[in-house]
Design a protein around this motif. Structure first.
Motif, PDB file in Angstrom:
ATOM      1  N   LYS A 204     -27.543 -51.305 -58.918  1.00 56.42           N
ATOM      2  CA  LYS A 204     -27.162 -52.642 -59.345  1.00 56.42           C
ATOM      3  C   LYS A 204     -27.645 -52.975 -60.745  1.00 56.42           C
ATOM      4  CE  LYS A 204     -26.862 -54.661 -54.716  1.00 56.42           C
ATOM      5  NZ  LYS A 204     -27.244 -55.776 -53.844  1.00 56.42           N
ATOM      6  N   SER A 205     -28.435 -52.077 -61.347  1.00 53.20           N
ATOM      7  CA  SER A 205     -29.031 -52.339 -62.656  1.00 53.20           C
ATOM      8  C   SER A 205     -29.741 -53.688 -62.643  1.00 53.20           C
ATOM      9  CB  SER A 205     -27.978 -52.296 -63.765  1.00 53.20           C
ATOM     10  OG  SER A 205     -27.552 -50.981 -63.997  1.00 53.20           O
ATOM     11  N   SER A 206     -30.558 -53.885 -61.623  1.00 51.65           N
ATOM     12  CA  SER A 206     -31.280 -55.142 -61.497  1.00 51.65           C
ATOM     13  C   SER A 206     -32.692 -54.905 -61.013  1.00 51.65           C
ATOM     14  CB  SER A 206     -30.571 -56.081 -60.510  1.00 51.65           C
ATOM     15  OG  SER A 206     -30.531 -55.503 -59.222  1.00 51.65           O
TER      16      SER A 206
ATOM     17  N   LEU B 195     -32.494 -54.467 -69.277  1.00 49.09           N
ATOM     18  CA  LEU B 195     -31.045 -54.522 -69.173  1.00 49.09           C
ATOM     19  C   LEU B 195     -30.387 -54.398 -70.542  1.00 49.09           C
ATOM     20  CD1 LEU B 195     -28.617 -54.850 -67.309  1.00 49.09           C
ATOM     21  CD2 LEU B 195     -28.795 -57.331 -67.625  1.00 49.09           C
TER      22      LEU B 195
ATOM     23  N   THR C   4     -17.419 -58.935 -66.501  1.00 51.94           N
ATOM     24  CA  THR C   4     -18.823 -58.581 -66.278  1.00 51.94           C
ATOM     25  C   THR C   4     -19.308 -58.877 -64.865  1.00 51.94           C
ATOM     26  OG1 THR C   4     -19.560 -60.742 -67.105  1.00 51.94           O
ATOM     27  CG2 THR C   4     -19.395 -58.942 -68.708  1.00 51.94           C
ATOM     28  N   SER C   5     -18.549 -59.652 -64.120  1.00 48.80           N
ATOM     29  CA  SER C   5     -18.940 -59.965 -62.746  1.00 48.80           C
ATOM     30  C   SER C   5     -18.433 -58.936 -61.740  1.00 48.80           C
ATOM     31  CB  SER C   5     -18.421 -61.349 -62.355  1.00 48.80           C
ATOM     32  OG  SER C   5     -16.997 -61.382 -62.443  1.00 48.80           O
TER      33      SER C   5
ATOM     34  N   LEU D 150     -23.105 -49.670 -65.857  1.00 56.68           N
ATOM     35  CA  LEU D 150     -24.525 -49.900 -66.146  1.00 56.68           C
ATOM     36  C   LEU D 150     -25.406 -49.065 -65.227  1.00 56.68           C
ATOM     37  CD1 LEU D 150     -23.383 -52.136 -67.909  1.00 56.68           C
ATOM     38  CD2 LEU D 150     -25.208 -53.636 -67.069  1.00 56.68           C
TER      39      LEU D 150
ATOM     40  N   TRP E  20     -20.577 -53.077 -63.496  1.00 54.79           N
ATOM     41  CA  TRP E  20     -21.947 -52.765 -63.083  1.00 54.79           C
ATOM     42  C   TRP E  20     -22.114 -51.292 -62.714  1.00 54.79           C
ATOM     43  CZ3 TRP E  20     -25.806 -55.889 -64.202  1.00 54.79           C
ATOM     44  CH2 TRP E  20     -25.476 -57.214 -64.528  1.00 54.79           C
ATOM     45  N   GLN E  21     -21.033 -50.646 -62.352  1.00 52.91           N
ATOM     46  CA  GLN E  21     -21.096 -49.208 -62.114  1.00 52.91           C
ATOM     47  C   GLN E  21     -21.380 -48.462 -63.415  1.00 52.91           C
ATOM     48  OE1 GLN E  21     -17.346 -48.348 -60.201  1.00 52.91           O
ATOM     49  NE2 GLN E  21     -17.931 -49.368 -58.293  1.00 52.91           N
TER      50      GLN E  21
ATOM     51  N   ALA F  84     -27.394 -63.085 -63.240  1.00 53.87           N
ATOM     52  CA  ALA F  84     -27.762 -61.846 -62.559  1.00 53.87           C
ATOM     53  C   ALA F  84     -29.267 -61.669 -62.516  1.00 53.87           C
ATOM     54  CB  ALA F  84     -27.129 -60.647 -63.264  1.00 53.87           C
TER      55      ALA F  84
ATOM     56  N   LEU G  73     -24.231 -62.784 -66.874  1.00 55.24           N
ATOM     57  CA  LEU G  73     -25.350 -61.876 -67.101  1.00 55.24           C
ATOM     58  C   LEU G  73     -26.682 -62.570 -66.894  1.00 55.24           C
ATOM     59  CD1 LEU G  73     -24.030 -59.940 -70.213  1.00 55.24           C
ATOM     60  CD2 LEU G  73     -24.179 -59.131 -67.868  1.00 55.24           C
TER      61      LEU G  73
END
Length: 215
Positions: free
Chosen positions: A192-194, A88, A161-162, A170, A167-168, A14, A11
């Motif tokens: 991508k929640s980034s 996040l 978590t990777s 999130l 991530w979908q 990321a 995390l």
């Protein structure tokens, strides 16, 4: 505990690995906001306070001026990374809530105890989290709650978590919360929640104690 440790690494990594894929976001309608998540503002003042907490901890940990300047150079993206973490955290919490996941104080304490044993004590763990993840000592329990929540969500989804499945989940929460970043801090990639860096050359990052300038 190894898996939980890896969760923290994934995390946190990321944050630094946000790909430059621009999405349309902006907070012109929210003056004074660094971001808006679920209709709630993360103010610039709140963001700067978080960054100041880290800088004070770094200063206390590295009294030598030359070394401290090296720390500053190595963490030059701290403001943006801190905002990403704050957003996040809310996105993950929403995803966990959607999945019926909760985190108890006992679970956080157990994780902290295990990590302290690995690190060599409470102070060593605080130093490690400060250096590796930019987490101030007073925010350590909050961050560990985040890690436990992420681990439990991944386990419920039957993944790690990777992996894309995590991530979908999130990304779905991001859409529900309608994450909106102030362009000076970049933009938010819903899929991508980034955070991604916004291509707005006339806006420069505002650092703690600084002022926004125009190119």
């Amino acid at each position: 505990m190894h898996r939980r440790r890896r969760t923290a690494l994934v995390l946190s990594a990321a944050i630094a690995a946000a790909a430059p894929l621009l999405t349309a976001c902006g907070s012109d309608a929210h003056p004074g906001a660094a971001a808006v998540v679920g209709g709630q503002r993360i103010t610039v003042a709140q963001l700067e306070n978080r960054v100041s907490e880290v800088r004070r901890a770094q200063r206390a940990a590295v009294p030598d001026e030359t070394q401290y300047q090296q720390v500053l150079a190595a963490t030059s993206s701290l403001t943006r990374d801190t905002l990403y973490s704050m957003v996040l955290d809310q996105v993950l919490h929403r995803a966990a809530q959607d999945a019926g996941i909760g985190v108890s104080r006992k679970e956080v304490e157990e994780m902290r105890s295990g990590l302290e044993q690995q690190a060599g004590g409470a102070e060593a763990l605080q130093t490690a989290w400060l250096q590796k993840y930019g987490v101030a000592p007073q925010r350590l329990d909050d961050n560990l709650r985040f890690q436990v929540e992420a681990t439990k969500l991944a386990q419920l989804l039957g993944t790690e978590t990777s992996q894309p499945v995590f991530w979908q989940a999130l990304a779905k929460a991001s859409k529900e919360l309608r994450v909106d970043l102030n362009p000076r801090y970049g933009a938010w990639d819903v899929q991508k929640s980034s955070r991604v860096d916004a291509k707005t050359p006339w806006v420069r990052e505002v650092t703690t104690g600084g002022t926004q300038t125009s190119a």
